[in-house]
Design a protein around this motif. Structure first.
Motif, mmCIF file in Angstrom:
data_model
loop_
_atom_site.group_PDB
_atom_site.id
_atom_site.type_symbol
_atom_site.label_atom_id
_atom_site.label_comp_id
_atom_site.label_asym_id
_atom_site.label_seq_id
_atom_site.Cartn_x
_atom_site.Cartn_y
_atom_site.Cartn_z
ATOM 1 N N ALA A 1 2.181 11.867 0.206
ATOM 2 C CA ALA A 1 2.223 10.400 0.215
ATOM 3 C C ALA A 1 2.804 9.923 1.536
ATOM 4 N N LYS B 1 0.925 4.017 -3.105
ATOM 5 C CA LYS B 1 0.590 5.434 -2.909
ATOM 6 C C LYS B 1 1.754 6.335 -3.294
ATOM 7 N N GLU C 1 0.831 -1.205 0.000
ATOM 8 C CA GLU C 1 0.000 0.000 0.000
ATOM 9 C C GLU C 1 0.865 1.254 0.000
#
Length: 580
Positions: free
Chosen positions: A566, A542, A538
């Motif tokens: 981010a 991102k 994840e």
């Protein structure tokens, strides 16, 4: 006291042991910064018999040292600035790296210099390249690369059919060298570890230890566990590049070295988009633009603009990308478009502040200073001259130690993997038969690991499934991913996709197609559970999404606002306090 020789392995257990050793004794020197200069300082000090520790807040080479043009070169433009000594020093280092220190990591690369003016330009460029070749001879070494040669437009087009015939009148070809910058730094650190240096990434300096005015060590926070420890040292070296001023503020008081960051953006495009047997170098209004052969790709760059925003994640904007494309398209018969761009990366050069407001004119020479007792600062310079910078910094350390210490010997110390490399290269067909791998795979491994390739092959022997290539990034074997965690200090998914490999910039999917597979391979050696694997994927997703979005903006401010939004790397949720 001299540390015992180590294995050069940088796995989880070795990181834990390094932090424990640094906390348990007073070192001769602790180095702050795990880029090429800090790694060079650690190796130089360790090979002089000093006890050494090195801490890096993020991953090794995660700043400037993994985002360069990946060239080992003298710098042709410095000849025009009449900075002959800087060019001579860099070319001497190029010869050393090619022929003695790292023949497995540094290799020659040709460049074509298209001539656009009739009459004066050919003798002018030819004279410069004759001087460039002459400066390349040093202390018994040959240049390590062929000399330059003049070409007619017809002969130049045979080498580089991609060039537009009307864009130039002739050419000169010369040679420099290239390197995988991030892997070079990691190999430097592994070499330092074999000579007893203790190194640890994800270890942030949060303060300095003091006795009156004297710096006596650093307080660091282990970013994986949150634990803070004190590392005592007789001398501290700040080798943090663009973060130099920040560390000076942490010490307190006005520093002697000031650094200005200059952003350089590079693009990667597939090799078949530019039909050429040679690299290309072009003049721009500010500097030069390189088209550099890089495996199955071309690296094209760079820009040179001032950067005053986030230092950890410099962002490339659409304006940067269009600038590079516009300039390279001036000489290409078939122009490149945004759709051809496979990868983009932005890095910051640490330039010494003061000579000019234009970053393209700031000094690339380095400076070493002793701002307060117990602290040495080193800044400036370029990747090619890291070894000289490191030697000068350790000379300053020795002065502060006030004891007899031998002079630098790193000009005679091959990096890990160099010994036996040529013999293995000569035996690559036999190695392919023995291992069951195609000879192209053996060549790939040799050019990444040198003679340490045997350690990768040992992983495959123990688990034949690791001989398979990654699905979606088949340049790399699964064994290389495991090896990055067990031997090369990789702590997180991004470390592997961005620096141990360059999958993040060498594929159109930017590594997203292999993120899950790579994370699963890392889970075993790094002790991750399913939740941590999910978090790693994840985070990486991102980060890539943010970089792609930033590359659609028009200004640095817009691009920076997206990338700093981010998430940062997520530490392991429940780290094992004592790795096995």
């Amino acid at each position: 006291m001299t540390a015992l020789m180590g294995t050069g392995r940088l796995g989880p257990a070795e990181r834990y042991a390094a932090l424990s050793q640094m906390a348990a004794q007073e070192l001769d020197v602790v180095v702050v910064g795990g880029g090429v200069v800090g790694a060079g300082v650690a190796l130089d000090a360790a090979t002089r018999g000093l006890s050494v520790g090195l801490v890096e807040a993020r991953d090794y080479a995660s700043g400037t040292s993994s985002r360069s043009s990946k060239l080992i070169h003298g710098g042709l433009r410095y000849l025009e600035q009449l900075n002959f000594e800087l060019v001579r020093e860099a070319l001497q280092e190029r010869a050393l790296l090619l022929q003695r220190i790292a023949p497995h990591l540094v290799r020659p690369v040709p460049f074509l210099f298209p001539l656009t003016h009739a009459g004066w330009e050919r003798p002018y460029v030819g004279a410069g390249l004759m001087l460039y070749d002459s400066l390349g001879f040093s202390f018994g070494f040959t240049r390590g690369v062929p000399g330059h040669r003049h070409l007619s437009r017809t002969r130049a087009l045979r080498l580089a059919p991609a060039l537009r015939k009307t864009a130039f009148k002739g050419a000169v070809q010369y040679w420099d060298a290239q390197v995988d910058d991030a892997r070079y730094v990691m190999t430097l650190l592994r070499t330092a570890a074999t000579y007893g240096a203790h190194v640890a990434s994800r270890t942030q300096v949060v303060g300095f230890l003091r006795e009156g005015e004297r710096v006596t060590g650093v307080r660091v926070r282990d970013l994986e566990t949150g634990e803070e420890i004190d590392i005592r040292a007789r001398q501290v070296v700040n080798a943090t590049g663009v973060w130099t001023d920040d560390i000076q503020e942490l010490v307190g008081g006005r520093g002697q070295i000031h650094v200005k960051a200059s952003k350089g953006v590079h693009l990667l495009v597939p090799r078949d988009r530019i039909h050429s047997l040679t690299g290309i170098i072009l003049r721009t209004e500010k500097s030069v633009l390189f088209v550099i052969p890089w495996g199955r790709h071309w690296i094209i760059g760079t820009t040179d603009t001032a950067w005053t925003l986030d230092l950890a994640h410099p962002a490339a904007s659409r304006t940067d990308i269009d600038y590079v494309l516009d300039h390279v398209n001036e000489v290409l018969a078939v122009p490149l478009t945004r759709d051809d761009v496979e990868g983009v990366y932005a890095g910051l050069r640490p330039l010494l502040r003061g000579e000019s407001e234009q970053t393209s004119k700031l000094s690339r020479e380095h400076v070493v200073a002793h701002p307060v007792p117990g602290l040495v600062l080193v800044a400036g310079g370029k990747f090619t001259t890291y070894r000289k910078m490191a030697a000068d910094a350790v000379d300053a350390v020795v002065h502060g130690l006030a004891t007899r210490v031998p002079p630098s010997c790193t000009d005679t110390v091959p990096l890990a993997g160099a010994e036996g490399y040529q013999a293995r290269w000569n035996s690559r067909y036999r190695l392919a038969q023995q291992s069951g791998l195609h000879v192209a795979r053996i060549e790939h491994l040799l050019q990444r690991y040198g003679s340490m390739m045997d350690e990768v092959l040992a992983l495959i022997e123990d688990d034949p499934d690791l001989a398979r290539p990654l699905t979606g990034a088949d340049d790399h074997l699964r064994a290389e991913i495991v090896y990055a965690a067990t031997h090369e200090g990789a702590r997180h998914l991004n470390d592997v996709l961005s620096r141990r490999t360059h999958i993040s910039i060498e594929t159109f999917h930017r590594g997203l197609a292999v993120a899950e597979e790579v994370a699963q391979l890392l889970a075993g050696p790094l002790g991750w559970d399913d939740d941590q694997v999910k978090r790693e994927v994840e985070y990486y997703t991102k980060r890539i999404e943010a970089e792609r979005a930033a590359q659609e903006t028009d200004t640095d401010q817009e691009a920076d606002a997206i990338t700093i939004g981010a998430p940062e790397i997520v530490p392991v949720a429940a780290p094992d306090r004592k790795p096995v």
